[in-house]
Design a protein around this motif. Structure first.
Motif, short mmCIF file in Angstrom:
data_model
loop_
_atom_site.label_atom_id
_atom_site.label_comp_id
_atom_site.label_asym_id
_atom_site.label_seq_id
_atom_site.Cartn_x
_atom_site.Cartn_y
_atom_site.Cartn_z
N ARG A 461 0.88 -1.16 0.00
CA ARG A 461 0.00 0.00 0.00
C ARG A 461 0.92 1.21 0.00
N THR A 462 0.43 2.31 -0.56
CA THR A 462 1.29 3.46 -0.74
C THR A 462 0.52 4.73 -0.50
N GLY A 463 1.11 5.64 0.30
CA GLY A 463 0.49 6.92 0.58
C GLY A 463 1.20 8.05 -0.14
N SER A 464 0.49 9.16 -0.29
CA SER A 464 1.08 10.36 -0.89
C SER A 464 0.37 11.59 -0.34
N TYR A 465 0.98 12.74 -0.54
CA TYR A 465 0.39 14.01 -0.13
C TYR A 465 0.80 15.03 -1.17
N VAL A 466 -0.18 15.78 -1.68
CA VAL A 466 0.08 16.80 -2.70
C VAL A 466 -0.52 18.11 -2.24
N GLN A 467 0.25 19.18 -2.36
CA GLN A 467 -0.21 20.50 -1.91
C GLN A 467 0.11 21.55 -2.96
N LEU A 468 -0.90 22.37 -3.29
CA LEU A 468 -0.71 23.50 -4.20
C LEU A 468 -0.23 24.70 -3.39
N GLU A 469 0.72 25.44 -3.93
CA GLU A 469 1.24 26.63 -3.26
C GLU A 469 0.65 27.89 -3.90
N PRO A 470 0.60 29.00 -3.15
CA PRO A 470 -0.05 30.22 -3.67
C PRO A 470 0.54 30.76 -4.96
N ASP A 471 1.83 30.47 -5.23
CA ASP A 471 2.44 30.99 -6.46
C ASP A 471 2.25 30.07 -7.65
N GLY A 472 1.48 28.99 -7.47
CA GLY A 472 1.22 28.09 -8.57
C GLY A 472 2.17 26.91 -8.65
N SER A 473 3.07 26.79 -7.71
CA SER A 473 3.96 25.63 -7.66
C SER A 473 3.30 24.53 -6.82
N VAL A 474 3.94 23.37 -6.80
CA VAL A 474 3.36 22.20 -6.12
C VAL A 474 4.46 21.49 -5.33
N VAL A 475 4.11 21.06 -4.12
CA VAL A 475 5.00 20.17 -3.36
C VAL A 475 4.26 18.86 -3.13
N PHE A 476 5.03 17.78 -3.07
CA PHE A 476 4.41 16.48 -2.78
C PHE A 476 5.32 15.68 -1.88
N ALA A 477 4.71 14.72 -1.20
CA ALA A 477 5.44 13.80 -0.33
C ALA A 477 4.99 12.38 -0.61
N VAL A 478 5.94 11.46 -0.57
CA VAL A 478 5.63 10.04 -0.66
C VAL A 478 6.50 9.31 0.36
N GLY A 479 6.20 8.05 0.59
CA GLY A 479 6.95 7.27 1.57
C GLY A 479 8.04 6.41 0.96
N THR A 480 8.12 6.36 -0.37
CA THR A 480 9.23 5.64 -1.01
C THR A 480 10.40 6.61 -1.20
#
Length: 770
Positions: A461-480
């Motif tokens: 099983r695999t989790g992730s997290y994605v977040q949009l930033e105010p300037d239009g960029s994106v950060v994400f996190a994964v466990g691998t």
């Protein structure tokens, strides 16, 4: 769309410029250093441990033994058989008995001399054949068998009765060291009275979290694992960090200070896990027309003193033992056997390179007996769409095996170059005339089950997290984890394509167990496939939220919107808006800008009692062709060309995929030509540095021709499927098959060192001329 393009690696610049922070670069105020007191014996009773307390006090150090562990004295991997610190018995040279913690590395080493351990040596066993069912030496249970897997199909005796040709042989493969650029290391930092953070070079942070929590007796929520920039792993940083992190965590728990343990290259090679050495016995039957009728395999895997990952490694090996071929009668018996060597664990290919060496050698030997071109023989037996594997699974999608063999055959000019091996007598007669150099060409065809398969599905099983930033960029996190394989780059391309964001504006944050749920291990070529699927899940949720907010601005319904390039477009009105601008609107209207993704691997199953099942959801496929030049005077083998054709599903980043093929092929060449851990008669690692353990250098590197085949897997992200372990797996038998094609001499053991090849030549001369 970013997917499918050879975009520059996200981590390339900081690594090339020396700006990346590895575990050896980190330090903390008032940090302490750890030294491990290890057993000098392969098998011994621990009678007593005596500490010179006065000397320890003078040095300002502390000593800890098993009695000082607040939680369980267990390094959890799969079986709970591996003690953190030996209490009553040691089972291999180098087993930890105590730790010493002090202000400097020099102090801890000096303080270790104040720890005296009295041992009573007892008999040891190092060979799996001898260890299996040994009447007196019991390392694990009453038979020294950690694990057993099998394949069963048809009637094996009937299959051999129907065969016109039967070939039977025993093969041996060596222990292989990972030789990651960066040796192992961990730092433990205590936070308050009952929290611990571990920084380390690793590939499975969630494994480490559980192991440390068990040793300290902490809830998992009080243990945080942060992966530092990791300089290669290849499986070697899957199980071993559980032990190393638990050791520093114990030191930090007792001192209430940060504790660091950084291994030297010698200590790393001597004491950490490696590829399992193996004995493989194979009996193969075929008709005179070239069809397989029966394959029987006995696979004895030397697991060393503790199980670590052996049961999972054996599972994969057992299921790949017959190769990517059709055969109605199969019997595979596979055993992971305890011995008194250092524990063996994960290594790229995970139990399959050993059996595939034997399998592909056998295929060539049968072809020779039948007078067939080795590729022609394989073509008669390859799996095609709709066929059933030897373990009973119908392969009905994403099968590029035939195409890989076709492409490798064409691009290597096989039909022009291959000819039956010369008679050995002819080779010798020509060598007497000064013709010592002989060229040959060899082939292997292999397959690779993608992901953990049914044996590891509880972790798949695999989790992730994605977040949009105010300037239009994106950060994400994964466990691998990024290990140097290009995962950050490939996953960034998937996120960029899913959200219509420029690749340069996508960033992955460091892997931290407090950021995402347990995502399973970074193994089995699963990062691109399953973290990619989890990120798609998160991005799809964000896209829906974005469309709901943006629909009124485009005077349309959210169901009519889609992303094309960097725009959100109304399919009916053709109005559009830049995704970056849409993100700014989401912030202005206080919309939700982050989502967690989750993925569970497709269903798999395997019934070990029946030896049949559907063990993997998808398979990667590969064909290798190798050209060699053999010097019969010295036994030296030069690998001149490698053609490596891989079905990868979809290449998210073709350049990164080529890098995996090139690096894996070279590592496979090392396994087949150079690399072998040598043990002393007492069970200690003798080849403990890069002067005695040889790996291919840049000068040894042949021309590697990477061939990418794309038979998409519908359930993979953009059709991709994991394949990064596969490039190593089939090179060794292609080399030994090419050696035979050059000089008519077979090898049943690797690596094909000059000494081993020369000995085989001398043996053949003796057999032929007596």
């Amino acid at each position: 769309m970013a997917v499918g393009k050879s975009l520059p690696r996200k981590d390339a610049r900081v690594k090339v410029k020396g700006e990346a922070q590895y575990i050896f670069d980190l330090s903390f105020p008032d940090e302490q250093y750890l030294y491990v007191v290890r057993s000098p014996y392969a098998h011994a009773l621990v009678k007593k441990i005596i500490v010179n307390d006065e000397k320890i006090k003078q040095l300002g150090a502390i000593v800890a033994t098993a009695k000082d562990i607040p939680g369980k004295n267990i390094v959890h991997v799969i079986l709970d058989d591996w003690p953190l610190l030996s209490e009553d018995i040691v089972r291999h040279v180098g087993e930890p008995v105590a730790i010493v913690v002090g202000r400097t590395a020099k102090i801890t080493k000096e303080a270790a001399s104040a720890v005296y351990v009295e041992y009573e040596k007892i008999p040891a066993v190092f060979d799996p054949d001898e260890a299996k069912g040994h009447p007196n030496i019991h390392i694990f249970g009453d038979n020294n068998i950690f694990s057993y897997w099998q394949q069963k199909k048809g009637d094996i005796e009937k299959g051999f009765d129907e065969a016109d040709v039967i070939v039977e042989e025993q093969y041996r493969t060596p222990a292989q060291e990972h030789v990651y650029i960066e040796p192992q290391g961990c730092i433990a930092v205590p936070l308050g009275h009952d929290e611990m953070t571990i920084y380390g070079t690793m590939q499975c942070p969630f494994y480490v979290q559980r192991a440390v929590a068990d040793v300290l007796g902490y809830p998992w929520s009080k243990v945080t694992i942060i992966q530092t920039t990791t300089g290669g792993a290849f499986g070697g940083k899957e199980d071993q960090p559980n032990q190393l992190a638990s050791l520093v965590a114990l030191g930090a728990y007792l001192t209430r200070k940060p504790v660091k343990y950084l291994l030297s290259r010698e200590e790393d090679i001597e004491n950490t896990s490696k590829r399992h050495p193996a004995i493989i016995r194979v009996k193969t039957g075929a008709t005179k027309e070239g069809l397989l009728t029966a394959v029987q395999v006995e696979y004895l895997m030397n697991s060393g003193a503790y199980a670590t990952l052996s049961s999972a490694v054996l599972y994969r090996g057992a299921l790949h033992a017959v190769g990517p071929y059709r055969c109605l009668n199969v019997d595979v018996q596979a055993y992971a056997i305890a011995t008194n060597l250092v524990p063996f664990g994960a290594f790229r290919g995970f139990g399959s390179p050993q059996v595939l060496f034997a399998c592909e050698e056998q295929m060539d030997r049968v072809a020779t007996r039948l007078g067939l071109d080795p590729i022609e023989f394989r073509e008669k037996n390859l799996l095609h769409q709709g066929d059933t594997t030897t373990f009973g699974q119908v392969v009905d999608h994403s099968i590029g095996l035939s195409e890989t063999l076709k492409q490798a055959k064409e691009k290597s000019n096989w039909l022009e170059k291959w000819r039956p091996a010369p008679s050995f007598q002819f080779v010798i007669e020509e060598s007497k005339k000064g013709n010592y150099l002989w060229e040959g060409i060899g082939v292997s065809t292999i397959f690779y089950g993608v992901g953990l398969g049914s044996a590891g599905k509880q972790m798949s099983r695999t989790g992730s997290y994605v977040q949009l930033e105010p300037d239009g960029s994106v950060v994400f996190a994964v466990g691998t984890c990024e290990l140097g394989q290009g995962m950050i780059t490939v996953l960034s391309q998937i996120v960029a394509s899913e959200l219509g964001i420029d690749y340069s504006k996508v960033r992955m944050v460091p892997v931290d167990t407090s950021r995402v749920p347990d995502s399973g291990p970074t193994v089995a070529s699963r990062a691109t496939t399953f973290s990619g699927r989890a990120l798609q899940n998160a991005c799809q949720q964000i896209r829906s939220l974005m469309f709901e907010i943006i629909a009124p601005h485009l005077e349309n319904d959210s169901s009519d919107l889609q992303i094309e390039g960097n725009y959100i477009i109304s399919t009916s009105t053709e109005k559009k808006i830049l995704v970056e601008d849409a993100i700014k609107i989401m912030y202005q209207e206080r919309g939700q800008v982050a989502k967690a993704g989750w993925d569970v691997a497709p269903p798999t199953d395997y019934d070990n009692e029946k030896g049949q099942g559907n063990p993997y959801a998808a398979y990667a496929w590969c064909s290798n062709i190798v050209e060699v030049e053999v010097d019969v005077q010295t036994g030296t083998v030069q690998v001149k060309n490698i053609w490596a054709a891989h079905d990868v599903g979809r290449a998210i980043n073709p350049q990164t995929a080529e890098g995996q093929i090139e690096g894996g092929s070279l590592q496979g060449m090392g396994y087949g030509r150079y690399e072998e851990i040598i043990f002393t008669p007492e069970g200690a690692v003798l080849s403990n540095n890069l002067g005695t353990y040889l790996v291919p250098t840049t000068k040894d590197t042949p021309k590697i021709h990477s061939i990418i085949i794309e038979e998409v897997w519908d359930e993979g992200p953009y059709g991709a499927k994991g394949f990064a372990e596969q490039p190593l797996m089939g090179i060794a038998p292609a080399i030994t098959n090419a050696i035979y094609n050059a000089i008519g001499v077979r090898l049943s053991e690797i690596p094909a060192t000059p000494e081993r090849v020369w000995e085989a030549i001398q043996k053949k001369m003796k057999e032929g001329f007596e």
